[in-house]
Design an enzyme around this catalytic site. Structure first.
Site, short mmCIF file in Angstrom:
data_model
loop_
_atom_site.label_atom_id
_atom_site.label_comp_id
_atom_site.label_asym_id
_atom_site.label_seq_id
_atom_site.Cartn_x
_atom_site.Cartn_y
_atom_site.Cartn_z
N ASP A 160 0.84 -1.20 0.00
CA ASP A 160 0.00 0.00 0.00
C ASP A 160 0.87 1.26 0.00
O ASP A 160 0.36 2.38 -0.11
CB ASP A 160 -1.02 -0.01 1.15
CG ASP A 160 -0.38 -0.07 2.52
OD1 ASP A 160 0.85 -0.17 2.61
OD2 ASP A 160 -1.13 -0.02 3.52
N SER A 161 2.18 1.07 0.04
CA SER A 161 3.12 2.18 -0.20
C SER A 161 2.85 2.81 -1.57
O SER A 161 3.27 3.93 -1.83
CB SER A 161 4.57 1.70 -0.12
OG SER A 161 4.77 0.55 -0.92
N ASP A 220 -1.06 -6.21 -0.48
CA ASP A 220 -1.44 -5.61 0.80
C ASP A 220 -2.93 -5.40 0.90
O ASP A 220 -3.57 -4.94 -0.06
CB ASP A 220 -0.78 -4.22 0.94
CG ASP A 220 0.41 -4.22 1.88
OD1 ASP A 220 0.59 -5.20 2.63
OD2 ASP A 220 1.16 -3.23 1.85
N LYS A 234 -1.17 -9.56 2.56
CA LYS A 234 -0.44 -9.11 3.75
C LYS A 234 -1.34 -8.15 4.52
O LYS A 234 -2.04 -7.33 3.92
CB LYS A 234 0.87 -8.41 3.38
CG LYS A 234 1.62 -7.84 4.59
CD LYS A 234 3.06 -7.46 4.28
CE LYS A 234 3.24 -6.10 3.64
NZ LYS A 234 2.71 -4.97 4.44
N GLU A 259 -1.48 -5.81 8.47
CA GLU A 259 -0.70 -5.28 9.58
C GLU A 259 -1.35 -5.66 10.91
O GLU A 259 -2.57 -5.63 11.03
CB GLU A 259 -0.59 -3.75 9.46
CG GLU A 259 0.14 -3.31 8.21
CD GLU A 259 0.31 -1.80 8.09
OE1 GLU A 259 -0.05 -1.06 9.04
OE2 GLU A 259 0.82 -1.36 7.04
N GLU A 308 9.25 -4.38 10.33
CA GLU A 308 9.66 -3.07 9.80
C GLU A 308 10.16 -2.18 10.94
O GLU A 308 9.47 -1.98 11.94
CB GLU A 308 8.48 -2.39 9.07
CG GLU A 308 8.87 -1.02 8.54
CD GLU A 308 7.88 -0.42 7.54
OE1 GLU A 308 6.90 -1.09 7.17
OE2 GLU A 308 8.11 0.74 7.13
O1 KIV Z 1 3.51 -1.11 1.64
C1 KIV Z 1 4.67 -1.57 1.56
O2 KIV Z 1 5.42 -1.29 0.62
C2 KIV Z 1 5.13 -2.44 2.64
C3 KIV Z 1 6.59 -2.74 2.70
C4 KIV Z 1 7.32 -1.57 3.20
C5 KIV Z 1 6.88 -3.96 3.48
O3 KIV Z 1 4.36 -2.85 3.46
#
Ligand code: KIV
Length: 276
Positions: free
Chosen positions: A49-50, A88, A118, A120, A186
């Protein structure tokens, strides 16, 4: 049979089996061409989600939607034939209940081609992770600095120093017991990352953690020098593509203003065959 994003050469079981053996290599990707470049070099690719901050100019990951993850996830899926595709779950798409998490994780698999998702969180997300895994959805967990909780964490600080380390350790044990096949750590202290790596049976994937983790991940635009708004300490720049791109754009602008582009080799003759 050739592999594809939902029948990848690398599976969650393969990632799990790499624990303590071969380091797991991973990067984020958001587009097909980038995915194609990484595919043969990485074990898994994360559509993080970056994407919201890196490609869409958002101030945090909180504004990222399911639609954005599906769009970028499907683009990355089209570029992969080897690496496993992990997508994510964005903020607000899984925290409410295991049923909400299943509904949205299933969309990421069905509509974008994710082989795993993924999310959190640690102890508080263990029941949700178990619910997804028991229903056929491989889950990667994410602990330490969890950017979706930026407002309660109070900034992008190192997490788990001193006494707070116990909560990160407890989270890692909880997600492993719940059936996660790997956990991202992280921005946690190196010693804590090493202790977690030794304590849990699933691979740890470090980002700002430790070389002793079972694998590493970086945001691709950070390591290529494409995202230059800021550079976290844990990022190693393997390229300066942002500088190169801006120089190329400036050269193009100068050529257009000088009428030196397009040149003779870029234009078409009146008759085919004479000048191409
Ligand atoms: O959103 C993302 O890019 C991430 C990585 C930093 C692990 O969760």
């Amino acid at each position: 049979m050739s592999a594809n994003s939902q029948n990848p050469a690398v599976t969650a079981g393969d990632i799990l089996a790499q624990k303590g053996k071969t380091p797991i290599v991973s990067l984020t990707a958001y587009t097909t061409p980038m995915a194609q470049m990484m595919d043969q070099h990485c074990d898994f690719i994360l559509v993080g989600d970056s994407v919201g901050m890196v490609l869409h100019g958002l101030p945090s990951t909180l504004g990222v939607t399911m639609e954005m993850m599906i769009l970028h996830g499907a683009a990355v899926a089209r570029g992969l034939s080897h690496a496993m595709l992990v997508i994510d779950m964005p903020f607000g798409s899984y925290e409410e209940s295991p049923a909400q998490a299943f509904r949205n994780a299933a969309r990421l698999m069905r509509e974008a081609g994710a082989a795993a998702v993924k999310l959190e969180g640690g102890v508080e997300m263990a029941a949700t992770i178990r619910f997804l895994v028991e229903r056929g959805i491989p889950v990667m967990a994410h602990l330490g600095l969890t950017p979706q909780s930026i407002n309660t964490l109070g900034g992008y600080k190192v997490q788990g120093r001193d006494a707070a380390g116990a909560a990160v350790m407890a989270g890692a044990q909880a997600v492993a017991e719940a059936g996660a096949f790997a956990v991202v750590l992280e921005k946690v202290p190196q010693t804590l990352a090493d202790e977690i790596t030794a304590a849990v049976a699933i691979p740890t994937i470090g980002i700002g953690a430790s070389a002793g983790c079972d694998g590493q991940i970086l945001v691709v635009d950070d390591m290529l020098g494409l995202f230059t708004a800021f550079k976290p300490k844990f990022v190693k720049r393997y390229g300066n593509l942002g500088v190169d791109a801006e120089a190329a754009i400036a050269a193009y602008a100068a050529d257009v203003r000088a009428r030196s582009f397009p040149a003779a080799e870029h234009v078409f003759a009146d008759q085919a065959g004479s000048k191409g």
